[in-house]
Design an enzyme around this catalytic site. Structure first.
Site, PDB file in Angstrom:
ATOM      1  N   THR A  39       0.879  -1.228  -0.242  1.00  0.00           N
ATOM      2  CA  THR A  39       0.053   0.194   0.239  1.00  0.00           C
ATOM      3  C   THR A  39       1.066   1.141   0.003  1.00  0.00           C
ATOM      4  O   THR A  39       0.517   2.678  -0.364  1.00  0.00           O
ATOM      5  CB  THR A  39      -1.100   0.266   0.868  1.00  0.00           C
ATOM      6  OG1 THR A  39      -1.370  -1.632   1.340  1.00  0.00           O
ATOM      7  CG2 THR A  39      -1.976   0.651   0.810  1.00  0.00           C
ATOM      8  N   HIS A  42       2.385   1.818  -3.727  1.00  0.00           N
ATOM      9  CA  HIS A  42       1.056   2.376  -4.231  1.00  0.00           C
ATOM     10  C   HIS A  42       0.646   3.749  -3.741  1.00  0.00           C
ATOM     11  O   HIS A  42       0.314   4.750  -5.011  1.00  0.00           O
ATOM     12  CB  HIS A  42      -0.705   1.636  -3.706  1.00  0.00           C
ATOM     13  CG  HIS A  42      -1.270   1.904  -5.292  1.00  0.00           C
ATOM     14  ND1 HIS A  42      -1.611   1.614  -6.302  1.00  0.00           N
ATOM     15  CD2 HIS A  42      -2.126   2.561  -5.023  1.00  0.00           C
ATOM     16  CE1 HIS A  42      -3.063   1.619  -6.702  1.00  0.00           C
ATOM     17  NE2 HIS A  42      -3.133   2.860  -5.697  1.00  0.00           N
TER      18      HIS A  42
HETATM   19 ZN   LIG Z   1       0.652  -3.019   5.493  1.00  0.00          ZN
END
Ligand SMILES: [Zn+2]
Ligand SMILES: [Zn+2]
Length: 339
Positions: A39, A42
């Site tokens: 994440t 990202h």
């Molecule tokens: Zn994580």
């Protein structure tokens, strides 16, 4: 203190940052290690975190101080914390769905996180780390709890044959939870050879490199044409989410764990006419986080094989770039403030 601060798209920097001070009900933790998460990668590419926030949400550390009203933790305690901490008051929190709370604290996303020397966390999110679990392994409580939640969101039955799309940290954590939960066969689809190798070592029955074979054909062959009972999507690309239903049998299930912020093409006619169940999974619940620690302490879930590199703050940006390259031979990179 020093901290990794998110400034915007492709811009994170190690900065001198004010020491956090624990307020009432909060625990101040000295960070021993903090994982770089998919994440985070990202967000680095797209700029989706709050500018100015300290990143990092997979960590282990030692309690440095506690605010007023904290009774369960003392300085010196070894701890980890759930990065999504529900408000405890809203409708969703009272329905045991605190992972969906809209007022939750989100460490390293909207609230200052743990890729820093110190982090402060509401006590309801803090968990003790048992003696036989290292603080480096404790960084994996979060990704394993995400996998556990994905599994709990599925309707897995003993002996089900499943496919995992994406062998990043979440895919490999899920592979281990599926083995523990009694999946009959686990097939892993992933283009990176290093990751496929790790998947085999962690118990995959078969790995499928879409650059070399057609996953559709192989899964069809392995199931005499009926396809997998469940497919777990852990890659988060529009194309892989589109492909997931094609690997599932009629009446089967797709569970999407991958975070995707792009529109996805879906052939809904075939999904409806095969009565396929499309299920999503987001974050994890406090109860799942606590159980994850138990499973790790028992040795049912193993974090150590996933740690491929430990770096100081100065090498975080370089590590982000390495992890983002499609042929990276890194899995989980831990940031160690003391290095
Ligand atoms: Zn994580
Ligand atoms: Zn809430």
């Amino acid at each position: 203190m020093r901290a990794m601060v998110f400034l915007g798209q492709e811009d994170i920097q190690v900065q001198e940052y004010p020491d956090p001070v624990p307020e009432e009900g909060e625990v101040l933790i000295r960070v021993e290690a903090c994982g770089i998460c998919g994440t985070d990668l990202h967000a680095y590419k797209t700029g989706m975190y709050a500018p100015g926030v300290v990143i990092g949400h997979e960590f282990g550390g030692v309690v440095a101080a506690v605010g007023a009203g904290v009774v369960s933790f003392r300085p010196g305690d070894r701890v980890t914390a759930s990065p999504g901490i529900g408000c405890g008051r809203c409708f969703l929190c009272r329905q045991d769905a605190e992972n969906l709370c809209e007022q939750s604290v989100k460490l390293g996303v909207t609230d200052d996180g743990a890729m820093a020397e110190l982090v402060r966390v509401p006590q309801s999110g803090v968990h003790h780390v048992p003696e036989n679990l290292s603080l480096k392994e404790a960084c994996f409580t979060e990704p394993f709890s995400i996998a556990l939640h994905g599994l709990n969101q599925s309707r897995l039955r003993l002996g089900d044959r499943v496919a995992i799309i994406g062998a990043g940290p979440i895919g490999l954590c899920l592979l281990q939870t599926l083995r523990m939960a009694g999946a009959g066969a686990v097939w892993v689809v992933e283009p990176n050879p290093f990751r496929l190798d790790l998947a085999m070592r962690l118990g995959a029955d078969r790995v499928l490199n879409p650059r070399e074979v057609s996953p559709l054909n192989v899964v069809s062959h392995l199931t005499n044409g009926s396809m997998a009972d469940i497919v777990f999507e852990c890659a988060g690309f529009p194309e892989t989410i589109t492909q997931a239903p094609m690997l599932v049998r009629r009446g089967g299930q797709v569970v999407v764990l991958g975070i995707c912020d792009q529109p996805v093409d879906m052939d809904f006619l075939s999904i409806i006419t095969s009565e396929m169940d499309i299920q999503t999974a987001y974050y994890s619940k406090a109860s799942e986080f606590a159980r994850t620690i138990d499973f790790m302490a028992k040795g049912s879930l193993r974090a150590a094989p996933l740690i491929t590199l430990e770096v100081p703050f100065e090498r975080v940006v370089e590590s982000f770039r390495t992890l983002l390259s499609p042929d990276s031979n890194q899995m989980k990179v831990l940031v160690r403030p003391a290095l």
